[in-house]
Design a protein around this motif. Structure first.
Motif, PDB file in Angstrom:
ATOM      1  N   GLU A   1       0.831  -1.207   0.000  1.00 28.33           N
ATOM      2  CA  GLU A   1       0.000   0.000   0.000  1.00 28.33           C
ATOM      3  C   GLU A   1       0.864   1.256   0.000  1.00 28.33           C
ATOM      4  OE1 GLU A   1       1.035  -1.041   4.088  1.00 28.33           O
ATOM      5  OE2 GLU A   1      -0.017  -2.211   2.557  1.00 28.33           O
ATOM      6  N   THR A   2       2.072   1.148   0.540  1.00 22.71           N
ATOM      7  CA  THR A   2       3.011   2.268   0.521  1.00 22.71           C
ATOM      8  C   THR A   2       3.788   2.300  -0.783  1.00 22.71           C
ATOM      9  OG1 THR A   2       3.210   2.204   2.930  1.00 22.71           O
ATOM     10  CG2 THR A   2       4.969   3.301   1.713  1.00 22.71           C
ATOM     11  N   TRP A   3       4.234   1.140  -1.248  1.00 23.31           N
ATOM     12  CA  TRP A   3       4.957   1.081  -2.520  1.00 23.31           C
ATOM     13  C   TRP A   3       4.065   1.528  -3.677  1.00 23.31           C
ATOM     14  CZ3 TRP A   3       6.989  -4.586  -1.574  1.00 23.31           C
ATOM     15  CH2 TRP A   3       7.883  -4.566  -0.479  1.00 23.31           C
ATOM     16  N   ALA A   4       2.748   1.373  -3.521  1.00 20.20           N
ATOM     17  CA  ALA A   4       1.808   1.822  -4.549  1.00 20.20           C
ATOM     18  C   ALA A   4       1.482   3.301  -4.434  1.00 20.20           C
ATOM     19  CB  ALA A   4       0.516   1.012  -4.453  1.00 20.20           C
ATOM     20  N   GLY A   5       1.946   3.957  -3.374  1.00 19.44           N
ATOM     21  CA  GLY A   5       1.737   5.398  -3.234  1.00 19.44           C
ATOM     22  C   GLY A   5       0.442   5.793  -2.578  1.00 19.44           C
ATOM     23  N   TYR A   6      -0.230   4.882  -1.907  1.00 23.38           N
ATOM     24  CA  TYR A   6      -1.537   5.170  -1.327  1.00 23.38           C
ATOM     25  C   TYR A   6      -1.493   5.598   0.142  1.00 23.38           C
ATOM     26  CZ  TYR A   6      -3.732   2.582  -5.265  1.00 23.38           C
ATOM     27  OH  TYR A   6      -4.163   2.154  -6.498  1.00 23.38           O
ATOM     28  N   ILE A   7      -0.780   4.823   0.947  1.00 28.19           N
ATOM     29  CA  ILE A   7      -0.882   4.924   2.408  1.00 28.19           C
ATOM     30  C   ILE A   7       0.515   4.996   3.007  1.00 28.19           C
ATOM     31  CG2 ILE A   7      -1.678   3.708   4.498  1.00 28.19           C
ATOM     32  CD1 ILE A   7      -3.817   2.391   2.659  1.00 28.19           C
ATOM     33  N   VAL A   8       0.643   5.747   4.111  1.00 25.63           N
ATOM     34  CA  VAL A   8       1.933   5.881   4.785  1.00 25.63           C
ATOM     35  C   VAL A   8       1.772   5.632   6.278  1.00 25.63           C
ATOM     36  CG1 VAL A   8       2.786   7.554   3.102  1.00 25.63           C
ATOM     37  CG2 VAL A   8       1.623   8.370   5.153  1.00 25.63           C
ATOM     38  N   LYS A   9       2.860   5.337   6.920  1.00 28.17           N
ATOM     39  CA  LYS A   9       2.840   5.232   8.372  1.00 28.17           C
ATOM     40  C   LYS A   9       2.944   6.624   8.971  1.00 28.17           C
ATOM     41  CE  LYS A   9       3.927   1.890  10.881  1.00 28.17           C
ATOM     42  NZ  LYS A   9       4.615   0.901  11.753  1.00 28.17           N
TER      43      LYS A   9
ATOM     44  N   ASN B   1       9.709   2.642   9.618  1.00 24.77           N
ATOM     45  CA  ASN B   1      10.001   2.757   8.183  1.00 24.77           C
ATOM     46  C   ASN B   1      10.032   1.378   7.518  1.00 24.77           C
ATOM     47  OD1 ASN B   1      10.336   4.519   6.056  1.00 24.77           O
ATOM     48  ND2 ASN B   1      12.553   4.364   6.073  1.00 24.77           N
ATOM     49  N   PHE B   2       9.134   0.493   8.006  1.00 24.90           N
ATOM     50  CA  PHE B   2       9.158  -0.889   7.538  1.00 24.90           C
ATOM     51  C   PHE B   2       8.981  -1.003   6.032  1.00 24.90           C
ATOM     52  CE2 PHE B   2       4.754  -0.240   7.080  1.00 24.90           C
ATOM     53  CZ  PHE B   2       4.217  -1.304   6.374  1.00 24.90           C
ATOM     54  N   ALA B   3       8.249  -0.072   5.460  1.00 25.26           N
ATOM     55  CA  ALA B   3       7.925  -0.201   4.039  1.00 25.26           C
ATOM     56  C   ALA B   3       9.152  -0.070   3.151  1.00 25.26           C
ATOM     57  CB  ALA B   3       6.887   0.846   3.645  1.00 25.26           C
TER      58      ALA B   3
ATOM     59  N   ARG C   1      -5.583   0.095  16.345  1.00 24.01           N
ATOM     60  CA  ARG C   1      -4.402   0.847  15.911  1.00 24.01           C
ATOM     61  C   ARG C   1      -4.784   2.106  15.146  1.00 24.01           C
ATOM     62  NH1 ARG C   1       0.074  -1.305  18.282  1.00 24.01           N
ATOM     63  NH2 ARG C   1       1.273  -0.250  16.657  1.00 24.01           N
ATOM     64  N   ASP C   2      -3.876   3.048  15.140  1.00 26.66           N
ATOM     65  CA  ASP C   2      -4.044   4.267  14.343  1.00 26.66           C
ATOM     66  C   ASP C   2      -2.684   4.656  13.774  1.00 26.66           C
ATOM     67  OD1 ASP C   2      -5.185   6.506  13.155  1.00 26.66           O
ATOM     68  OD2 ASP C   2      -4.905   7.760  14.939  1.00 26.66           O
ATOM     69  N   ASP C   3      -2.072   3.726  13.034  1.00 28.52           N
ATOM     70  CA  ASP C   3      -0.704   3.901  12.562  1.00 28.52           C
ATOM     71  C   ASP C   3      -0.610   4.412  11.130  1.00 28.52           C
ATOM     72  OD1 ASP C   3      -0.191   2.736  14.970  1.00 28.52           O
ATOM     73  OD2 ASP C   3       0.479   0.819  14.156  1.00 28.52           O
ATOM     74  N   TYR C   4      -1.748   4.484  10.427  1.00 25.65           N
ATOM     75  CA  TYR C   4      -1.700   4.741   8.991  1.00 25.65           C
ATOM     76  C   TYR C   4      -2.510   5.975   8.596  1.00 25.65           C
ATOM     77  CZ  TYR C   4       0.115  -0.004   8.891  1.00 25.65           C
ATOM     78  OH  TYR C   4       0.873  -1.130   9.116  1.00 25.65           O
ATOM     79  N   GLY C   5      -1.931   6.754   7.672  1.00 24.83           N
ATOM     80  CA  GLY C   5      -2.619   7.885   7.073  1.00 24.83           C
ATOM     81  C   GLY C   5      -2.469   7.828   5.569  1.00 24.83           C
ATOM     82  N   MET C   6      -3.074   8.768   4.881  1.00 21.68           N
ATOM     83  CA  MET C   6      -3.028   8.781   3.433  1.00 21.68           C
ATOM     84  C   MET C   6      -1.722   9.412   2.941  1.00 21.68           C
ATOM     85  SD  MET C   6      -5.812   7.223   3.066  1.00 21.68           S
ATOM     86  CE  MET C   6      -5.668   7.105   1.272  1.00 21.68           C
ATOM     87  N   SER C   7      -1.243   8.919   1.823  1.00 22.38           N
ATOM     88  CA  SER C   7      -0.015   9.442   1.220  1.00 22.38           C
ATOM     89  C   SER C   7      -0.254  10.821   0.618  1.00 22.38           C
ATOM     90  CB  SER C   7       0.449   8.483   0.127  1.00 22.38           C
ATOM     91  OG  SER C   7       1.372   9.098  -0.737  1.00 22.38           O
ATOM     92  N   ASN C   8       0.744  11.672   0.737  1.00 22.30           N
ATOM     93  CA  ASN C   8       0.611  13.026   0.172  1.00 22.30           C
ATOM     94  C   ASN C   8       0.410  12.995  -1.342  1.00 22.30           C
ATOM     95  OD1 ASN C   8       3.239  12.145  -0.304  1.00 22.30           O
ATOM     96  ND2 ASN C   8       4.192  14.125   0.116  1.00 22.30           N
ATOM     97  N   ILE C   9       1.070  12.085  -2.042  1.00 23.66           N
ATOM     98  CA  ILE C   9       0.942  12.092  -3.501  1.00 23.66           C
ATOM     99  C   ILE C   9      -0.455  11.651  -3.932  1.00 23.66           C
ATOM    100  CG2 ILE C   9       3.411  11.726  -3.820  1.00 23.66           C
ATOM    101  CD1 ILE C   9       2.825   8.862  -4.628  1.00 23.66           C
ATOM    102  N   PHE C  10      -1.074  10.759  -3.164  1.00 26.19           N
ATOM    103  CA  PHE C  10      -2.425  10.312  -3.489  1.00 26.19           C
ATOM    104  C   PHE C  10      -3.433  11.427  -3.223  1.00 26.19           C
ATOM    105  CE2 PHE C  10      -5.863   6.900  -2.647  1.00 26.19           C
ATOM    106  CZ  PHE C  10      -6.182   6.838  -3.992  1.00 26.19           C
TER     107      PHE C  10
ATOM    108  N   GLU D   1       4.128  12.482   4.070  1.00 27.39           N
ATOM    109  CA  GLU D   1       5.241  12.170   3.193  1.00 27.39           C
ATOM    110  C   GLU D   1       5.488  10.671   3.059  1.00 27.39           C
ATOM    111  OE1 GLU D   1       8.210  14.065   0.761  1.00 27.39           O
ATOM    112  OE2 GLU D   1       6.589  14.910   1.945  1.00 27.39           O
ATOM    113  N   ASN D   2       5.613  10.203   1.824  1.00 26.58           N
ATOM    114  CA  ASN D   2       6.019   8.812   1.589  1.00 26.58           C
ATOM    115  C   ASN D   2       7.420   8.587   2.141  1.00 26.58           C
ATOM    116  OD1 ASN D   2       3.675   8.274   0.200  1.00 26.58           O
ATOM    117  ND2 ASN D   2       4.710   7.283  -1.504  1.00 26.58           N
ATOM    118  N   GLY D   3       7.585   7.519   2.900  1.00 26.03           N
ATOM    119  CA  GLY D   3       8.906   7.171   3.402  1.00 26.03           C
ATOM    120  C   GLY D   3       9.426   8.082   4.489  1.00 26.03           C
ATOM    121  N   ALA D   4       8.538   8.825   5.147  1.00 24.48           N
ATOM    122  CA  ALA D   4       8.977   9.741   6.198  1.00 24.48           C
ATOM    123  C   ALA D   4       9.671   8.978   7.320  1.00 24.48           C
ATOM    124  CB  ALA D   4       7.793  10.521   6.748  1.00 24.48           C
TER     125      ALA D   4
END
Length: 492
Positions: free
Chosen positions: A64-72, A78-80, A270-279, A308-311
């Motif tokens: 989901e992160t490599w596809a640009g959708y979701i970030v931690k 930085n597991f992704a 859990r509340d570890d995930y938000g939307m990616s900035n690019i999406f 940010e992706n990969g923050a």
């Protein structure tokens, strides 16, 4: 609820048996439960494999992160972008465990094959689905020698993706031709959690997989890609495809523990995930009406905002980041998507734009795909038409097809990551985020998200020679060797 494949049994200990009634040297008889099934019911075995696949691919797994959708946004390990060679071993082994079950179904039903065509077709189709998904994640894998321990093959060779793809397409065509000329009379049974026993939908799914696999290899095997797609699309009576939202190949979860939708399971605690900035930035720039379904506005100011992706560090204010929408994360009986009908029309649009004969214009196929995606998200037809007349208007470019397909594939993250690896879209996946140009692991620097999932630890321990022969240029487990069909340049 999903049924157990085997009855659970309790076997008394030898000591207890001795106390109850003397001695025996027939240990096989002692350890045999006369009430237990010797083999699993075929429909239960199919259901088990479908559920197992949905479990493996339905949760958060970095795609989901490599596809640009979701970030931690919390617990920034930085597991992704730091995959290890043991992170995704279950995804690799699930394919082989599942194929053992599916082969067992075929073996059990072989004697009465003429009377059990439907469950055999469903089983064979799902085998090809698993091979396709597995090779698209790992690249070269054991295929022609896989699961042949009885033949003495403990260390199977790895086959190239070229070999695997040709095998998949050949097998799917054989099944499609059988289903076009024959008719089954058997009930697939309650284990068909994908299409509830609707054989016609399995037939459509088979041909849809042919389109998916064929377009994937367009840059490396264009003749095979073209001939396959033209064959299907020029004769949709013989080779029908999934063509409406109700056809979508969704695994729909039962909704009670332990059979809850995986993203909902995570949402509960859990509340570890938000939307990616690019999406977020793409959807807001396009005034895309699907945004209100796919994500929620940030709690801080009711604006859509990604992170940010990969923050490497968490946002200073967690409430300033949009979260995943209710439809996709807050339903215990939600769905895990395997293939959406709109994907077929995006493939047709791309094929038509390449000048291939698919019986539909690129514009019509594109607009049909977008409307189907809007319908998937509950968007009114009038709003879909307005979008296609404005920001989403057809502009006769591959970029427009790819970007719309990217949005439409949300939650089918593996496919979206694969779309990016094949096409390079969205370009922002490589150019945004903290990792490009400075992502350093094991002393190496990489400028792109992983090209592949890492082979599991066991393969390095028990089949290292064959693994190394198949992928000699691997770098840091997930870079170096791209997929056969990934012809991008400038990524490392």
């Amino acid at each position: 609820m999903i049924r157990n494949i085997f009855k659970s049994t309790t076997v008394a200990s030898l000591a207890a048996l001795l106390m109850l009634g003397g001695c025996t040297d027939d240990f096989e008889q002692i350890n045999t439960d006369p009430d237990a099934l010797e083999v699993g019911s075929p429909t239960n075995q199919l259901g088990y494999v479908l559920r197992s696949t949905a479990s493996q691919y339905g949760g958060f797994d970095a795609t989901e992160t490599w596809a640009g959708y979701i970030v931690k946004i919390q617990y920034m390990d930085n597991f992704a972008y730091l995959p290890t060679n043991n992170t995704y071993g279950n995804k690799f082994s699930n394919n082989y465990r599942s194929n053992v079950q599916l082969d067992d179904i075929l073996q059990q039903t072989e004697v009465n094959a003429a009377d059990l065509k439907n469950i055999r077709w469903a089983t064979r189709i799902w085998k090809e689905f698993l091979w396709l998904w597995t090779t698209d994640q790992f690249g070269s894998i054991p295929y022609t020698e896989a699961n042949k321990i009885d033949d003495g093959l403990l260390k199977p060779k790895y086959d190239s993706q070229e070999t695997i793809y040709k095998g998949i397409l050949q097998n799917l065509k054989a099944i499609a031709d059988e289903m076009a000329s024959e008719e089954g009379t058997d009930d697939i049974g309650e284990g068909d959690f994908l299409f509830n026993g609707d054989v016609e939908k399995w037939r459509k799914f088979c041909n849809s997989l042919r389109l998916r696999a064929a377009m994937r290899i367009v840059n490396v095997a264009p003749d095979l890609s073209k001939s396959t797609i033209e064959e299907v699309c020029s004769n949709l009576t013989t080779y029908p495809v999934l063509d409406e939202s109700e056809d979508n190949a969704y695994f729909k979860w039962q909704g009670s523990k332990p059979y809850q939708e995986p993203w909902f399971d995570n949402f509960e605690t859990r509340d570890d995930y938000g939307m990616s900035n690019i999406f977020v930035e793409h959807m807001t720039s396009m005034n895309d009406p699907r945004i209100s379904v796919i994500m929620k506005p940030a709690e801080s100011d009711n604006e859509y905002r990604g992170y940010e992706n990969g923050a490497l560090s968490a946002p200073s204010n967690l409430k300033s980041v949009s979260r995943i929408g209710e439809l996709y994360r807050e339903k215990a009986d939600g769905f895990t998507p395997f293939l959406k009908s709109c994907e077929n029309y995006f493939i047709m649009a791309e094929a038509a734009l390449r000048g291939w004969n698919v019986g539909i214009s690129a514009q019509e196929a594109y607009e049909t795909a977008v409307k189907l995606s809007m319908d998937d998200n509950g968007i009114e037809e009038a709003d879909a038409e307005a979008y296609l007349a404005a920001d989403g208007k057809w502009d006769n470019t591959m970029e427009r097809i790819y970007m719309e397909e990217w949005v439409a594939l949300f939650k089918n993250n593996l496919e979206a990551w694969t779309l990016y690896r094949r096409t390079g879209y969205p370009k922002a996946i490589q150019s945004s985020g903290e990792y490009p140009g400075k992502f350093c692991i094991y002393g190496s620097t990489h400028n792109d998200v992983p090209f592949r999932m890492p082979y599991p630890d066991n393969e390095y321990v028990y089949n290292k020679e064959n693994l190394n022969a198949a992928a000699p240029n691997l770098a840091d487990y997930v870079w170096g060797e791209k997929m056969w069909w990934d012809t991008r340049t400038g990524v490392n």
